[in-house]
Design a protein around this motif. Sequence first.
Motif, PDB file in Angstrom:
ATOM      1  N   GLY A  53     -16.237   1.909  15.276  1.00 48.71           N
ATOM      2  CA  GLY A  53     -16.178   0.789  16.200  1.00 48.71           C
ATOM      3  C   GLY A  53     -15.611  -0.499  15.641  1.00 48.71           C
ATOM      4  N   LEU A  54     -15.465  -0.587  14.319  1.00 50.58           N
ATOM      5  CA  LEU A  54     -14.952  -1.805  13.696  1.00 50.58           C
ATOM      6  C   LEU A  54     -13.535  -1.624  13.139  1.00 50.58           C
ATOM      7  CD1 LEU A  54     -18.175  -2.871  11.752  1.00 50.58           C
ATOM      8  CD2 LEU A  54     -17.361  -3.751  13.950  1.00 50.58           C
ATOM      9  N   THR A  55     -12.904  -0.529  13.478  1.00 49.26           N
ATOM     10  CA  THR A  55     -11.566  -0.241  12.949  1.00 49.26           C
ATOM     11  C   THR A  55     -10.579  -1.346  13.271  1.00 49.26           C
ATOM     12  OG1 THR A  55     -11.974   2.136  13.155  1.00 49.26           O
ATOM     13  CG2 THR A  55      -9.681   1.427  12.962  1.00 49.26           C
ATOM     14  N   ALA A  56     -10.740  -1.974  14.436  1.00 48.26           N
ATOM     15  CA  ALA A  56      -9.791  -3.011  14.868  1.00 48.26           C
ATOM     16  C   ALA A  56      -9.805  -4.230  13.945  1.00 48.26           C
ATOM     17  CB  ALA A  56     -10.095  -3.434  16.301  1.00 48.26           C
ATOM     18  N   LEU A  57     -10.855  -4.386  13.129  1.00 45.77           N
ATOM     19  CA  LEU A  57     -10.924  -5.528  12.216  1.00 45.77           C
ATOM     20  C   LEU A  57     -10.075  -5.328  10.955  1.00 45.77           C
ATOM     21  CD1 LEU A  57     -14.773  -6.279  12.272  1.00 45.77           C
ATOM     22  CD2 LEU A  57     -12.974  -7.419  13.600  1.00 45.77           C
ATOM     23  N   THR A  58      -9.632  -4.108  10.723  1.00 44.60           N
ATOM     24  CA  THR A  58      -8.913  -3.792   9.486  1.00 44.60           C
ATOM     25  C   THR A  58      -7.673  -4.672   9.320  1.00 44.60           C
ATOM     26  OG1 THR A  58      -9.661  -1.496   9.630  1.00 44.60           O
ATOM     27  CG2 THR A  58      -7.793  -1.964   8.177  1.00 44.60           C
ATOM     28  N   GLY A  59      -7.582  -5.307   8.163  1.00 45.06           N
ATOM     29  CA  GLY A  59      -6.417  -6.127   7.841  1.00 45.06           C
ATOM     30  C   GLY A  59      -6.526  -7.569   8.286  1.00 45.06           C
ATOM     31  N   GLY A  60      -7.560  -7.909   9.050  1.00 44.01           N
ATOM     32  CA  GLY A  60      -7.699  -9.280   9.522  1.00 44.01           C
ATOM     33  C   GLY A  60      -8.445 -10.162   8.536  1.00 44.01           C
ATOM     34  N   THR A  61      -8.202 -11.460   8.605  1.00 44.50           N
ATOM     35  CA  THR A  61      -8.936 -12.432   7.811  1.00 44.50           C
ATOM     36  C   THR A  61      -9.297 -13.614   8.701  1.00 44.50           C
ATOM     37  OG1 THR A  61      -6.916 -13.542   7.087  1.00 44.50           O
ATOM     38  CG2 THR A  61      -7.791 -11.799   5.655  1.00 44.50           C
ATOM     39  N   TRP A  62     -10.487 -14.168   8.464  1.00 46.97           N
ATOM     40  CA  TRP A  62     -10.969 -15.282   9.274  1.00 46.97           C
ATOM     41  C   TRP A  62     -11.720 -16.283   8.398  1.00 46.97           C
ATOM     42  CZ3 TRP A  62     -11.107 -10.171  10.716  1.00 46.97           C
ATOM     43  CH2 TRP A  62     -10.359  -9.831  11.853  1.00 46.97           C
ATOM     44  N   ASP A  63     -11.693 -17.531   8.818  1.00 41.78           N
ATOM     45  CA  ASP A  63     -12.458 -18.555   8.118  1.00 41.78           C
ATOM     46  C   ASP A  63     -13.938 -18.450   8.454  1.00 41.78           C
ATOM     47  OD1 ASP A  63     -10.172 -20.054   6.944  1.00 41.78           O
ATOM     48  OD2 ASP A  63      -9.673 -20.367   9.055  1.00 41.78           O
TER      49      ASP A  63
END
Length: 331
Positions: A53-63
Amino acid sequence: MKLLVLGGTGFVGPAIVDEARTRGYAVTVLNRGHQPSPPGTTVLTGDRHSPDGLTALTGGTWDLVVDTWSGRPSAVRDAARALDGHAGHYTYLSSRSVHADTDTAARTEDDPVVDADPDSDDDTDYSAAKRGAELAAEQNFTGPVLHARAGLILGPRENIGRLPWWLNRLARGGPTLAPGPHDRKLQYIDARDLATWMLDAAEQGATGPYNVVSPPGHTTMGELLETANEVTGNRAELRWAGPEAIVAAGIEPWMDLPIWLTGHDHDFMHGADVTKAQRLGLKIRPVGETIADTWTWLQAIGGTAPQRPDRTPVGLDPAREAAFLAAMHQG
């Protein structure tokens, strides 16, 4: 500033997104896609009940990350692990319900909390699930972690139905049971004030638990109902009754008469010390503004508030209310 909101389509989530957008943040939301996502956001789809369910977060970065999850702690554990090293700060929207049920109502963030398992897949015990999620975030995210322990949350988009029920009941008019005492102190947080404080605190790098509600006695049951009656057209005739008579009639605080509580439950829900959050800038709008804005929103959507599927609908049956008022009048 890049913000990730885990959720974002319910009640507090959209308030966070709205506030973030006024600040010029680039906002990403992750949710199941069952409801429309807030406009002006980057939308990622994922179901936290699923292994991937968290695959979509792969490669992202956030403050900053704000997690509004209220289910099993293991979902927060998995999110914290996935975001560790990919986000600068993690805020978990927790609850004052994490405190243990002791003889003395919890006042400060340092009072005892319930035992909980951060790896649990169980969400049947709300207090344990919230506390377990706090631990899960702390143990699996190596950056700063903030726990915003809210109490009663009110305001536009409320999907529990507490203030919307009162507004609709008062708008219907006629003799209306008003649970007393009239001066019973209330403590809550408008979802928009909660959102503002959480983002302010995250920007400052705050960590640890904070009680995030209004100061005790910010309003009273009398002011709440009388203001709501005025906002909805002054149609209701408020008939005040004491807690002993109401409870003796089998009418349940909180569920039958939303917001209202008695005894130890009232002291717990409406008696938190918020000094720590105030030092970090917590500001609360007047109760009249929360009521008026909620009524405007409720009318705009046709009068029926959305209902969270995992929560039992609230509100007193009209026939039971009428019977109680009749008996009170005869007495």
